[in-house]
Design a protein around this motif. Structure first.
Motif, PDB file in Angstrom:
ATOM      1  N   SER A 144       0.832  -1.208   0.000  1.00 23.12           N
ATOM      2  CA  SER A 144       0.000   0.000   0.000  1.00 23.12           C
ATOM      3  C   SER A 144       0.864   1.253   0.000  1.00 23.12           C
ATOM      4  CB  SER A 144      -0.930  -0.006   1.210  1.00 23.12           C
ATOM      5  OG  SER A 144      -1.797  -1.136   1.183  1.00 23.12           O
ATOM      6  N   ILE A 145       1.940   1.220   0.766  1.00 20.88           N
ATOM      7  CA  ILE A 145       2.853   2.366   0.804  1.00 20.88           C
ATOM      8  C   ILE A 145       3.504   2.563  -0.557  1.00 20.88           C
ATOM      9  CG2 ILE A 145       4.989   3.232   1.831  1.00 20.88           C
ATOM     10  CD1 ILE A 145       4.187   1.798   4.412  1.00 20.88           C
ATOM     11  N   ALA A 146       3.936   1.462  -1.181  1.00 23.83           N
ATOM     12  CA  ALA A 146       4.569   1.560  -2.492  1.00 23.83           C
ATOM     13  C   ALA A 146       3.604   2.107  -3.538  1.00 23.83           C
ATOM     14  CB  ALA A 146       5.098   0.190  -2.912  1.00 23.83           C
ATOM     15  N   LEU A 147       2.351   1.688  -3.494  1.00 28.13           N
ATOM     16  CA  LEU A 147       1.353   2.199  -4.431  1.00 28.13           C
ATOM     17  C   LEU A 147       1.099   3.685  -4.205  1.00 28.13           C
ATOM     18  CD1 LEU A 147      -1.195  -0.750  -4.425  1.00 28.13           C
ATOM     19  CD2 LEU A 147       0.120   0.053  -6.390  1.00 28.13           C
ATOM     20  N   ALA A 148       1.064   4.090  -2.942  1.00 28.47           N
ATOM     21  CA  ALA A 148       0.851   5.507  -2.645  1.00 28.47           C
ATOM     22  C   ALA A 148       2.017   6.348  -3.164  1.00 28.47           C
ATOM     23  CB  ALA A 148       0.688   5.701  -1.140  1.00 28.47           C
ATOM     24  N   ARG A 149       3.229   5.872  -3.007  1.00 28.32           N
ATOM     25  CA  ARG A 149       4.395   6.607  -3.500  1.00 28.32           C
ATOM     26  C   ARG A 149       4.374   6.714  -5.021  1.00 28.32           C
ATOM     27  NH1 ARG A 149       9.093   3.865   0.354  1.00 28.32           N
ATOM     28  NH2 ARG A 149       8.559   5.017   2.259  1.00 28.32           N
ATOM     29  N   LEU A 150       4.064   5.619  -5.693  1.00 25.78           N
ATOM     30  CA  LEU A 150       4.014   5.648  -7.153  1.00 25.78           C
ATOM     31  C   LEU A 150       2.919   6.592  -7.633  1.00 25.78           C
ATOM     32  CD1 LEU A 150       4.851   4.580  -9.927  1.00 25.78           C
ATOM     33  CD2 LEU A 150       3.235   2.699  -9.599  1.00 25.78           C
ATOM     34  N   ALA A 157       1.642   9.209  -6.104  1.00 23.26           N
ATOM     35  CA  ALA A 157       2.014  10.602  -5.858  1.00 23.26           C
ATOM     36  C   ALA A 157       3.084  11.056  -6.834  1.00 23.26           C
ATOM     37  CB  ALA A 157       2.501  10.750  -4.415  1.00 23.26           C
ATOM     38  N   LEU A 158       4.062  10.206  -7.099  1.00 26.96           N
ATOM     39  CA  LEU A 158       5.149  10.589  -8.000  1.00 26.96           C
ATOM     40  C   LEU A 158       4.656  10.752  -9.430  1.00 26.96           C
ATOM     41  CD1 LEU A 158       8.199  11.123  -7.900  1.00 26.96           C
ATOM     42  CD2 LEU A 158       8.560   8.729  -8.489  1.00 26.96           C
ATOM     43  N   ALA A 159       3.721   9.903  -9.850  1.00 29.92           N
ATOM     44  CA  ALA A 159       3.181   9.982 -11.199  1.00 29.92           C
ATOM     45  C   ALA A 159       2.099  11.042 -11.341  1.00 29.92           C
ATOM     46  CB  ALA A 159       2.623   8.627 -11.623  1.00 29.92           C
ATOM     47  N   GLY A 160       1.677  11.654 -10.235  1.00 35.73           N
ATOM     48  CA  GLY A 160       0.636  12.668 -10.298  1.00 35.73           C
ATOM     49  C   GLY A 160      -0.722  12.101 -10.638  1.00 35.73           C
ATOM     50  N   ALA A 161      -0.983  10.858 -10.231  1.00 31.64           N
ATOM     51  CA  ALA A 161      -2.270  10.216 -10.535  1.00 31.64           C
ATOM     52  C   ALA A 161      -3.379  10.854  -9.709  1.00 31.64           C
ATOM     53  CB  ALA A 161      -2.193   8.718 -10.249  1.00 31.64           C
ATOM     54  N   PRO A 162      -4.545  11.125 -10.302  1.00 33.94           N
ATOM     55  CA  PRO A 162      -5.640  11.724  -9.528  1.00 33.94           C
ATOM     56  C   PRO A 162      -6.184  10.806  -8.448  1.00 33.94           C
ATOM     57  CG  PRO A 162      -6.392  11.072 -11.712  1.00 33.94           C
ATOM     58  CD  PRO A 162      -4.909  10.910 -11.701  1.00 33.94           C
ATOM     59  N   SER A 163      -6.045   9.501  -8.642  1.00 34.78           N
ATOM     60  CA  SER A 163      -6.461   8.530  -7.634  1.00 34.78           C
ATOM     61  C   SER A 163      -5.376   7.478  -7.513  1.00 34.78           C
ATOM     62  CB  SER A 163      -7.800   7.879  -8.020  1.00 34.78           C
ATOM     63  OG  SER A 163      -7.697   7.263  -9.291  1.00 34.78           O
ATOM     64  N   ALA A 164      -5.351   6.804  -6.377  1.00 30.96           N
ATOM     65  CA  ALA A 164      -4.288   5.847  -6.096  1.00 30.96           C
ATOM     66  C   ALA A 164      -4.378   4.653  -7.035  1.00 30.96           C
ATOM     67  CB  ALA A 164      -4.369   5.380  -4.647  1.00 30.96           C
ATOM     68  N   TYR A 165      -3.226   4.205  -7.499  1.00 32.61           N
ATOM     69  CA  TYR A 165      -3.170   2.999  -8.313  1.00 32.61           C
ATOM     70  C   TYR A 165      -3.440   1.771  -7.444  1.00 32.61           C
ATOM     71  CZ  TYR A 165      -1.008   5.748 -12.048  1.00 32.61           C
ATOM     72  OH  TYR A 165      -0.756   6.667 -13.029  1.00 32.61           O
ATOM     73  N   THR A 166      -3.908   0.731  -8.097  1.00 31.06           N
ATOM     74  CA  THR A 166      -4.141  -0.536  -7.397  1.00 31.06           C
ATOM     75  C   THR A 166      -3.129  -1.601  -7.780  1.00 31.06           C
ATOM     76  OG1 THR A 166      -5.673  -1.228  -9.140  1.00 31.06           O
ATOM     77  CG2 THR A 166      -6.602  -0.074  -7.230  1.00 31.06           C
ATOM     78  N   GLY A 167      -2.234  -1.299  -8.701  1.00 34.77           N
ATOM     79  CA  GLY A 167      -1.221  -2.251  -9.116  1.00 34.77           C
ATOM     80  C   GLY A 167      -0.502  -1.739 -10.339  1.00 34.77           C
ATOM     81  N   VAL A 168       0.420  -2.528 -10.842  1.00 36.15           N
ATOM     82  CA  VAL A 168       1.158  -2.190 -12.056  1.00 36.15           C
ATOM     83  C   VAL A 168       0.861  -3.252 -13.108  1.00 36.15           C
ATOM     84  CG1 VAL A 168       2.984  -0.936 -10.867  1.00 36.15           C
ATOM     85  CG2 VAL A 168       3.201  -3.396 -11.161  1.00 36.15           C
ATOM     86  N   SER A 169       0.983  -2.853 -14.368  1.00 36.48           N
ATOM     87  CA  SER A 169       0.557  -3.726 -15.464  1.00 36.48           C
ATOM     88  C   SER A 169       1.704  -4.457 -16.136  1.00 36.48           C
ATOM     89  CB  SER A 169      -0.206  -2.909 -16.509  1.00 36.48           C
ATOM     90  OG  SER A 169       0.599  -1.839 -16.974  1.00 36.48           O
ATOM     91  N   GLU A 170       2.944  -4.235 -15.729  1.00 34.63           N
ATOM     92  CA  GLU A 170       4.048  -4.978 -16.312  1.00 34.63           C
ATOM     93  C   GLU A 170       5.138  -5.182 -15.272  1.00 34.63           C
ATOM     94  OE1 GLU A 170       6.596  -3.407 -19.279  1.00 34.63           O
ATOM     95  OE2 GLU A 170       6.666  -1.393 -18.409  1.00 34.63           O
TER      96      GLU A 170
END
Length: 419
Positions: free
Chosen positions: A203-209, A211-224
């Motif tokens: 959860s912490i790693a997703l929050a950091r990613l 915030a760094l990517a400027g996503a409007p909502s938190a990601y739930t995972g990565v696709s690759e």
């Protein structure tokens, strides 16, 4: 690696389905492949700040081309006073234009300094984008690594649960003491706590990613998987450390500082103000032309302090450029060495994992038939968990080495150039 990645996708799927009532659009929040994500981050605050520095430099360069503005003066004489001694028809009105004239090449020096400032800002922008790409790659891979740790911890807890069933069966058959069952239960509870900690780290790693990517909502995972991409990536080609973005930025700042020294030196040369006007005499039939020239005397202010400050800044910029060149040469040698060492470490970790898996398999068989105590089975399972952790740590080191090398080459971890 592919087995771990498939298992990670299954864990992510289960987690997404579990959170579906609370977050319906979860599928749309999965981070895209890294190359696509990096292209989408042009509006993030860090990138916008770099663009703003270039825009600022362009504005200063444009202002450097501006010439001094003229001034209009109006003088009136003999329009009031003692009229018994001064005739009223002696009033004079003068309209005058003053035009400062810059001497000593001040304008050309400013223009050159402004253009050098643009080059320096652009070089800093490229270096900043490479640093951002490095941080983004680490954050992206951090999510994947956190998910792999969840998989490893879950597998170890699952193995501990299976060992607990065997211990209960042996205790029920009178072949083990009740203490062994309690020890197995304690071990399982500890591993379940590790799983929860791993989920929190994800959860912490997703929050950091996010915030760094400027996503409007938190990601739930990565696709690759960046780690799987590294397996198929060809070896890195030749590298000229003196052409790295950091060195170029430092050298551009040095050139800009040298231009500022020239600007301050030229400012010590006095300017000339040309004056031209028309004086209207009341007693005369027509106007009179007046002209003048104003030259300041550099008796007190010769701009020595600003010149010394600019020279000091130039010395610092030269030292930083020299340091950047030395660091780049050393970092290039270290980067290649770390990549090779990380690859060898990853291969050794895989061999260690295979040995630990076989040792645990044999220890489990021996425990089930009553030929070894529970403590040996626990030790073998812990060794297996340690070996799995070593594999993950080796993957982290391998990825970090490739990221550092990519930055020196001026590309992202996926090989895309950064400009």
């Amino acid at each position: 690696m592919n087995r771990f990645y498939r298992r990670r996708r299954m864990v992510a799927l289960v987690g997404s389905l579990a959170a579906l009532p609370a977050a319906a659009p979860a599928w749309s929040q999965v981070a895209p492949p890294f190359a696509q994500l990096f292209r989408q981050t042009r509006d993030t605050p860090r990138v916008l700040a770099l663009d703003a520095e270039v825009a600022r430099a362009r504005g200063l360069a444009e202002q450097a081309r501006a010439r001094p503005n003229p001034s209009i003066n109006v003088y009136a004489e003999n329009f009031a006073g003692d009229r018994t001694r001064n005739a009223a028809d002696q009033r004079q009105t003068t309209f005058q234009i003053d035009q400062p004239i810059e001497l000593g090449g001040k304008r050309s020096a400013r223009i050159a300094a402004g253009e050098a400032g643009i080059v320096a800002a652009q070089a800093r922008g490229v270096d900043g984008r490479l640093a951002y790409a490095t941080d983004l790659a680490r954050a992206y891979a951090g999510v994947e690594l956190a998910e792999r740790r969840i998989v490893l911890a879950s597998e170890e807890a699952e193995a501990a649960g299976a060992d607990l069933k065997v211990a209960r069966a042996l205790v029920g058959a009178g072949k083990e003491a009740r203490l062994r069952q309690l020890q197995a239960e304690t071990e399982l509870n500890s591993l379940q706590a590790v799983v929860e900690n791993a989920r929190a780290d994800r959860s912490i790693a997703l929050a950091r990613l996010s915030a760094l990517a400027g996503a409007p909502s938190a990601y739930t995972g990565v696709s690759e998987s960046l780690l799987d991409r590294l397996n198929a990536r060809p070896p890195a080609g030749p590298l000229d450390p003196l052409q790295s973005a950091t060195v170029r930025a430092a050298e551009a700042e040095r050139d800009a500082a040298a231009r500022q020294v020239t600007v301050q030196q030229r400012l010590a040369i006095p300017n000339v103000t040309a004056q031209l006007g028309v004086r209207q005499l009341r007693v005369a039939s027509g106007p009179a032309i007046v002209a003048g020239l104003s030259v300041p005397l550099p008796l007190f202010d010769r701009n020595r302090g600003n010149i010394a400050a600019a020279r000091g800044e130039l010395q610092g910029a030269e030292a930083r450029a020299a340091s950047a060149r030395l660091d780049a040469q050393a970092n290039a040698r270290v980067a290649f060495a770390l990549v090779e060492a990380a690859d060898r470490r990853a291969a050794a970790a895989e061999r260690t994992l295979a040995t630990a898996q076989e040792a645990y398999r044999l220890a489990r068989i021996a425990y089930e038939v009553g030929k070894s105590p529970l403590i040996e089975l626990v030790a073998a399972r812990r060794s297996l968990g340690t070996a799995r952790g070593v594999v993950v740590d080796a993957a982290i080191a391998r990825l970090d080495a490739r990221i550092n090398l990519s930055r020196l080459q001026g590309v992202t971890i996926t090989g895309d150039p950064v400009q």
